[in-house]
Design a protein around this motif. Sequence first.
Motif, PDB file in Angstrom:
ATOM      1  N   ILE A  32     -10.903  -0.928  -1.416  1.00  0.00           N
ATOM      2  CA  ILE A  32     -10.081  -1.252  -0.244  1.00  0.00           C
ATOM      3  C   ILE A  32     -10.961  -1.470   0.983  1.00  0.00           C
ATOM      4  O   ILE A  32     -10.727  -2.384   1.786  1.00  0.00           O
ATOM      5  CB  ILE A  32      -9.047  -0.142  -0.004  1.00  0.00           C
ATOM      6  CG1 ILE A  32      -7.993  -0.186  -1.123  1.00  0.00           C
ATOM      7  CG2 ILE A  32      -8.383  -0.279   1.357  1.00  0.00           C
ATOM      8  CD1 ILE A  32      -7.055   0.978  -1.146  1.00  0.00           C
TER       9      ILE A  32
ATOM     10  N   ILE B 213       0.805  -1.222   0.000  1.00  0.00           N
ATOM     11  CA  ILE B 213       0.000   0.000   0.000  1.00  0.00           C
ATOM     12  C   ILE B 213       0.844   1.281   0.000  1.00  0.00           C
ATOM     13  O   ILE B 213       0.542   2.219  -0.750  1.00  0.00           O
ATOM     14  CB  ILE B 213      -1.021  -0.029   1.165  1.00  0.00           C
ATOM     15  CG1 ILE B 213      -2.247  -0.850   0.738  1.00  0.00           C
ATOM     16  CG2 ILE B 213      -1.442   1.374   1.584  1.00  0.00           C
ATOM     17  CD1 ILE B 213      -3.251  -1.091   1.825  1.00  0.00           C
TER      18      ILE B 213
ATOM     19  N   ALA C  40       0.408   3.837  -3.065  1.00  0.00           N
ATOM     20  CA  ALA C  40      -0.038   5.230  -2.910  1.00  0.00           C
ATOM     21  C   ALA C  40       0.920   6.203  -3.583  1.00  0.00           C
ATOM     22  O   ALA C  40       0.507   7.197  -4.192  1.00  0.00           O
ATOM     23  CB  ALA C  40      -0.170   5.562  -1.428  1.00  0.00           C
TER      24      ALA C  40
ATOM     25  N   LEU D 164     -10.819   3.618  -2.965  1.00  0.00           N
ATOM     26  CA  LEU D 164     -11.055   3.524  -1.521  1.00  0.00           C
ATOM     27  C   LEU D 164     -12.221   2.595  -1.211  1.00  0.00           C
ATOM     28  O   LEU D 164     -12.199   1.859  -0.209  1.00  0.00           O
ATOM     29  CB  LEU D 164     -11.315   4.920  -0.947  1.00  0.00           C
ATOM     30  CG  LEU D 164     -10.119   5.874  -0.979  1.00  0.00           C
ATOM     31  CD1 LEU D 164     -10.537   7.269  -0.498  1.00  0.00           C
ATOM     32  CD2 LEU D 164      -8.975   5.349  -0.130  1.00  0.00           C
TER      33      LEU D 164
ATOM     34  N   ILE E  23      -5.319   5.436   2.959  1.00  0.00           N
ATOM     35  CA  ILE E  23      -5.642   4.093   2.460  1.00  0.00           C
ATOM     36  C   ILE E  23      -5.633   3.069   3.599  1.00  0.00           C
ATOM     37  O   ILE E  23      -6.551   2.245   3.725  1.00  0.00           O
ATOM     38  CB  ILE E  23      -4.650   3.682   1.353  1.00  0.00           C
ATOM     39  CG1 ILE E  23      -4.832   4.568   0.121  1.00  0.00           C
ATOM     40  CG2 ILE E  23      -4.844   2.218   0.969  1.00  0.00           C
ATOM     41  CD1 ILE E  23      -3.845   4.284  -0.982  1.00  0.00           C
TER      42      ILE E  23
ATOM     43  N   TRP F 278      -3.808  13.971   0.779  1.00  0.00           N
ATOM     44  CA  TRP F 278      -5.030  13.167   0.799  1.00  0.00           C
ATOM     45  C   TRP F 278      -6.246  13.953   0.311  1.00  0.00           C
ATOM     46  O   TRP F 278      -7.135  13.399  -0.346  1.00  0.00           O
ATOM     47  CB  TRP F 278      -5.264  12.602   2.193  1.00  0.00           C
ATOM     48  CG  TRP F 278      -5.647  13.607   3.249  1.00  0.00           C
ATOM     49  CD1 TRP F 278      -4.812  14.407   3.962  1.00  0.00           C
ATOM     50  CD2 TRP F 278      -6.960  13.904   3.703  1.00  0.00           C
ATOM     51  NE1 TRP F 278      -5.516  15.197   4.835  1.00  0.00           N
ATOM     52  CE2 TRP F 278      -6.840  14.895   4.707  1.00  0.00           C
ATOM     53  CE3 TRP F 278      -8.232  13.435   3.371  1.00  0.00           C
ATOM     54  CZ2 TRP F 278      -7.948  15.434   5.354  1.00  0.00           C
ATOM     55  CZ3 TRP F 278      -9.331  13.958   4.028  1.00  0.00           C
ATOM     56  CH2 TRP F 278      -9.181  14.955   5.012  1.00  0.00           C
TER      57      TRP F 278
ATOM     58  N   SER G 118      -7.354   0.829 -10.850  1.00  0.00           N
ATOM     59  CA  SER G 118      -6.037   1.392 -10.515  1.00  0.00           C
ATOM     60  C   SER G 118      -5.285   1.990 -11.704  1.00  0.00           C
ATOM     61  O   SER G 118      -4.173   2.464 -11.534  1.00  0.00           O
ATOM     62  CB  SER G 118      -5.153   0.310  -9.867  1.00  0.00           C
ATOM     63  OG  SER G 118      -5.663  -0.081  -8.616  1.00  0.00           O
TER      64      SER G 118
END
Length: 623
Positions: free
Chosen positions: A341, A249, A253, A338, A267, A325, A313
């Motif tokens: 996830i 992760i 990111a 998100l 995340i 963010w 992705s």
Amino acid sequence: MSQSQFNLLGKRRFLPFFVTQSLGAFNDNIFKQSLILAILYKLTIDGDRSIYVNLCALLFILPFFLFSALAGQFGEKYPKDKLIRMIKVLEIGIMVVGAVGFLFDHLSLMLAALFAMGTHSALFGPVKYSILPQHLHENELVGGNGLVEMGTFLAILAGTIGAGIMMSAAHYAPIVSTAMVLVACLGYLASRGIPPAAAASPEMRLNWNIFSESWATLKLGLGQTKAVSRSIVGNSWFWFVGAIYLTQIPAYAKEFLYGDETVVTLILTVFSIGIAAGSMLCERLSGRKVEIGLVPFGSMGLTVFGLLLWWHSGEFPQNVQANNWLAVLGYGQAWWVLFDILGIGVFGGFYIVPLYALIQSRTPEKERSRVIASNNILNALFMVVSAIVSIIFLSVVKLSIPQLFLVVSLMNIAVNTYIFKIVPEFTMRFMIWLLSHSMYRVEHRDLEQIPDEGAALLVCNHVSFVDALLIAGSVRRPIRFVMYYKIFNLPVLNFIFRTAGAIPIAGRSEDLMIYDQAFKRIADYLKDGELVCIFPEGKLTTTGEIDEFKGGMTRVLQETDVPVIPLALQGLWGSFFSRDPDKGVFRRLWSRVTLVAGPAMPGDESEPALVRERVAALRGNVR
């Protein structure tokens, strides 16, 4: 009256342990996440930083492989409350070493402390899960495990956010160092409130040879019943998958969302909230019992949301500067990422909590710590392999991180298909759970009348083709159902009935061999202390009313004198699986069904007519 699992947080037999283990997970994550962020963003490092990130995962997991067998022996030989306090003292010393590493930017010292912290967690693991069945009642086990998983991942969430905030400060080292040592001290103070938990095998002689003992412990765990041994494999596979997601992760990111440290935190926050939510929902969805039917449901969700994460992705808009963010949330595609996830986290909770509860509930007390230690060894092996697999796929095969997620999602299908094929009980329980949570809303009344152990004959009215499934989904203990052989042979349902060990029966005039074999199997099951359920009407009702109870029940009780528990199903008449001539496919869809139990009746006083009266009284006017 059922109580919320949150009531456990008000009990001394659970709260100090819960706080202790949550603070331990919090400290683990502050240290690990701060170290990973330091490697990615702060320290001067030559070479590929992703190799050091995967090395961190390897160093933390390796002690589980090396020392879990020793930890399992400790967990059975010594009182668990005292053992936990000793482990917490060790944590304080390790965090002092780690703090020195941060203060002097000494990467080798930080990596050594990471290995030592992995050792601490390896010693704590078998005690953590084996102490729960000692302090919790059986109907609290799923809720307690759910709270532990929730606490663990909310602690990960808090540690993730805390690490991100602290690492963003100009002078991060003294802040991180102070926090780690302080949390370790608080964990020790909390551990002092844990009530006594006696040693299961104080006479045990310790085997200090970690290699021979690890092999013996692993064989002990995998030598349990198929349900337990394959649950251990499924548990370890979950940590294989989870380790790949959690390890990748930060790089994901940075490289695919073009984000800074705050995006990593975002995340991991969403992932942790998902796991916590899924863990907490387990008790509600399972009806306060160990419901392994949730495991296939969780497995399906892990695959679906893993595939969606790969799909969502690609081609994320690139900024000249790293996104924070808030900037990332400005892109619609980020919300899909998100959501995926979050879904992986929620279904991961559905998958892992029932597996832990099953391992705890079906393992003998004198072997429980070592069985959990064997689980930890296998977990470690799978997680070490996950780090190696990640390095191979990313550095040798040159897959992207989303492509790695795709491969893992496809592998998840293959691994769990193998597990569910070897132990069809998972699939059977899933089908029962699906039925009782889709077409019907099943409520329970007074099921505590059914004994937690020992033989009993359950006697119920017969309204529909799925009566046995609804009863099986409501009662904590496994039940052997006696059913008309033509219902037993129905397509699809036959798989469930066979897997559950149901007993087909025919009329004496239809097939004498099936008739006699049925009574022999009933007697054998009752002599073995199991629950047997019969429908004494001998057929489904065609009017909605309870028909005469046949004499087969009398023969059962003459051969094996056991208590009789009257049951009644309310609300099934008119549903799709009943013989109501006016039923329809969608009539009374998701209708409310109630299963009611009455007080036990002595076997020698249970005449069919009297038992019928009791069942009729329990059912009342609700057909």
